[in-house]
Design a protein around this motif. Structure first.
Motif, PDB file in Angstrom:
ATOM      1  N   TRP A  44       0.853  -1.207   0.000  1.00  0.00           N
ATOM      2  CA  TRP A  44       0.000   0.000   0.000  1.00  0.00           C
ATOM      3  C   TRP A  44       0.886   1.254   0.000  1.00  0.00           C
ATOM      4  O   TRP A  44       0.677   2.192  -0.776  1.00  0.00           O
ATOM      5  CB  TRP A  44      -0.897  -0.016   1.233  1.00  0.00           C
ATOM      6  CG  TRP A  44      -2.003   0.998   1.243  1.00  0.00           C
ATOM      7  CD1 TRP A  44      -3.313   0.786   0.918  1.00  0.00           C
ATOM      8  CD2 TRP A  44      -1.903   2.390   1.634  1.00  0.00           C
ATOM      9  NE1 TRP A  44      -4.024   1.954   1.064  1.00  0.00           N
ATOM     10  CE2 TRP A  44      -3.191   2.944   1.500  1.00  0.00           C
ATOM     11  CE3 TRP A  44      -0.869   3.209   2.066  1.00  0.00           C
ATOM     12  CZ2 TRP A  44      -3.478   4.280   1.789  1.00  0.00           C
ATOM     13  CZ3 TRP A  44      -1.131   4.554   2.346  1.00  0.00           C
ATOM     14  CH2 TRP A  44      -2.423   5.073   2.216  1.00  0.00           C
ATOM     15  N   GLN A  48       1.530   4.256  -2.693  1.00  0.00           N
ATOM     16  CA  GLN A  48       1.384   5.660  -2.324  1.00  0.00           C
ATOM     17  C   GLN A  48       2.635   6.454  -2.733  1.00  0.00           C
ATOM     18  O   GLN A  48       2.553   7.600  -3.161  1.00  0.00           O
ATOM     19  CB  GLN A  48       1.138   5.758  -0.811  1.00  0.00           C
ATOM     20  CG  GLN A  48       0.678   7.120  -0.346  1.00  0.00           C
ATOM     21  CD  GLN A  48      -0.628   7.576  -0.983  1.00  0.00           C
ATOM     22  OE1 GLN A  48      -1.495   6.758  -1.293  1.00  0.00           O
ATOM     23  NE2 GLN A  48      -0.761   8.862  -1.193  1.00  0.00           N
ATOM     24  N   SER A 135      -8.467   8.357   3.351  1.00  0.00           N
ATOM     25  CA  SER A 135      -7.986   6.968   3.395  1.00  0.00           C
ATOM     26  C   SER A 135      -7.104   6.744   4.619  1.00  0.00           C
ATOM     27  O   SER A 135      -7.199   5.700   5.259  1.00  0.00           O
ATOM     28  CB  SER A 135      -7.323   6.532   2.088  1.00  0.00           C
ATOM     29  OG  SER A 135      -6.263   7.366   1.774  1.00  0.00           O
ATOM     30  N   LEU A 160      -5.092  -3.926   3.284  1.00  0.00           N
ATOM     31  CA  LEU A 160      -4.187  -2.981   2.601  1.00  0.00           C
ATOM     32  C   LEU A 160      -3.590  -3.619   1.347  1.00  0.00           C
ATOM     33  O   LEU A 160      -3.320  -2.944   0.364  1.00  0.00           O
ATOM     34  CB  LEU A 160      -3.090  -2.514   3.546  1.00  0.00           C
ATOM     35  CG  LEU A 160      -3.555  -1.629   4.714  1.00  0.00           C
ATOM     36  CD1 LEU A 160      -2.391  -1.333   5.651  1.00  0.00           C
ATOM     37  CD2 LEU A 160      -4.175  -0.331   4.210  1.00  0.00           C
ATOM     38  N   ARG A 163      -5.335  -3.033  -2.142  1.00  0.00           N
ATOM     39  CA  ARG A 163      -5.375  -1.734  -2.823  1.00  0.00           C
ATOM     40  C   ARG A 163      -4.911  -1.890  -4.274  1.00  0.00           C
ATOM     41  O   ARG A 163      -3.926  -2.557  -4.552  1.00  0.00           O
ATOM     42  CB  ARG A 163      -4.454  -0.741  -2.127  1.00  0.00           C
ATOM     43  CG  ARG A 163      -4.301   0.559  -2.880  1.00  0.00           C
ATOM     44  CD  ARG A 163      -3.363   1.524  -2.195  1.00  0.00           C
ATOM     45  NE  ARG A 163      -3.295   2.744  -2.982  1.00  0.00           N
ATOM     46  CZ  ARG A 163      -2.753   3.874  -2.543  1.00  0.00           C
ATOM     47  NH1 ARG A 163      -2.259   3.936  -1.340  1.00  0.00           N
ATOM     48  NH2 ARG A 163      -2.711   4.930  -3.312  1.00  0.00           N
ATOM     49  N   GLY A 166      -4.973   3.940  -8.360  1.00  0.00           N
ATOM     50  CA  GLY A 166      -4.672   5.224  -7.724  1.00  0.00           C
ATOM     51  C   GLY A 166      -4.254   6.214  -8.772  1.00  0.00           C
ATOM     52  O   GLY A 166      -4.143   5.876  -9.946  1.00  0.00           O
TER      53      GLY A 166
END
Ligand code: OFO
Length: 167
Positions: A44, A48, A135, A160, A163, A166
């Motif tokens: 995760w 990010q 989130s 997680l 995911r 994005g």
């Protein structure tokens, strides 16, 4: 399209640095999660990291389109150790809140300078920050509900791991 003002140029350059600093920080967080055998959290956080790189690149591309001078400055060393996954996600939320404040500051500047195009770009970041904070808050709640250790922690880690995508 008028060239970017020097004030907005400086502010956007600073924001590029913030996005890259956030990326670097997520990368350090991902490495920490790996050492804790939290593969879902590590993945995760790695996603990010890429998302933040995308945020920085979007600003760079925009500045290039408007002939703004791009200046890349040094990225601070990120925090690399955490007392728990909850502690890590509390840092994530604090970091995202600081980024939100910074975006609002640049938006205010764009309004002051009547730079309508920059306001359009910044609106994307305003919306993105709603998601980012939301989130992190949700993960914090899940960790608190599950007790943040043992099977509760594993459940969050598994969540997680799911995911995908994005921006
Ligand atoms: Fe760039 O959204 Fe997080 O920091």
């Amino acid at each position: 399209m008028p060239q970017l003002s020097s004030k907005i140029t400086d502010a956007l350059n600073l924001q590029i640095n913030r996005e890259l600093s956030a990326a670097y920080s997520y990368l350090a967080m991902s490495a920490w999660a790996d050492t804790q055998n939290l593969a879902g959290a590590a993945s995760w956080l790695r996603q990010q990291w890429q998302e933040e790189l995308g945020h920085a690149t979007k600003l760079i591309d925009y500045m290039a389109e408007r002939d703004g001078k791009i200046v890349l400055s040094a990225i601070p060393q990120p925090t690399a150790t955490f007392s728990s996954l909850l502690n890590l996600f509390e840092s994530v939320l604090a970091q995202e809140k600081a980024v939100t404040e910074a975006i609002y500051g640049i938006y205010d500047l764009a309004v002051e300078e009547k730079d309508y195009a920059a306001q359009g770009l910044l609106q994307w970041y305003v919306n993105e920050q709603v998601e980012e904070e939301n989130s992190a808050s949700e993960i914090i709640s899940l960790l608190k509900i599950g007790g943040g250790e043992g099977s509760g922690l594993l459940m969050v880690d598994r969540q997680l791991a799911s995911r995908s995508g994005g921006q």
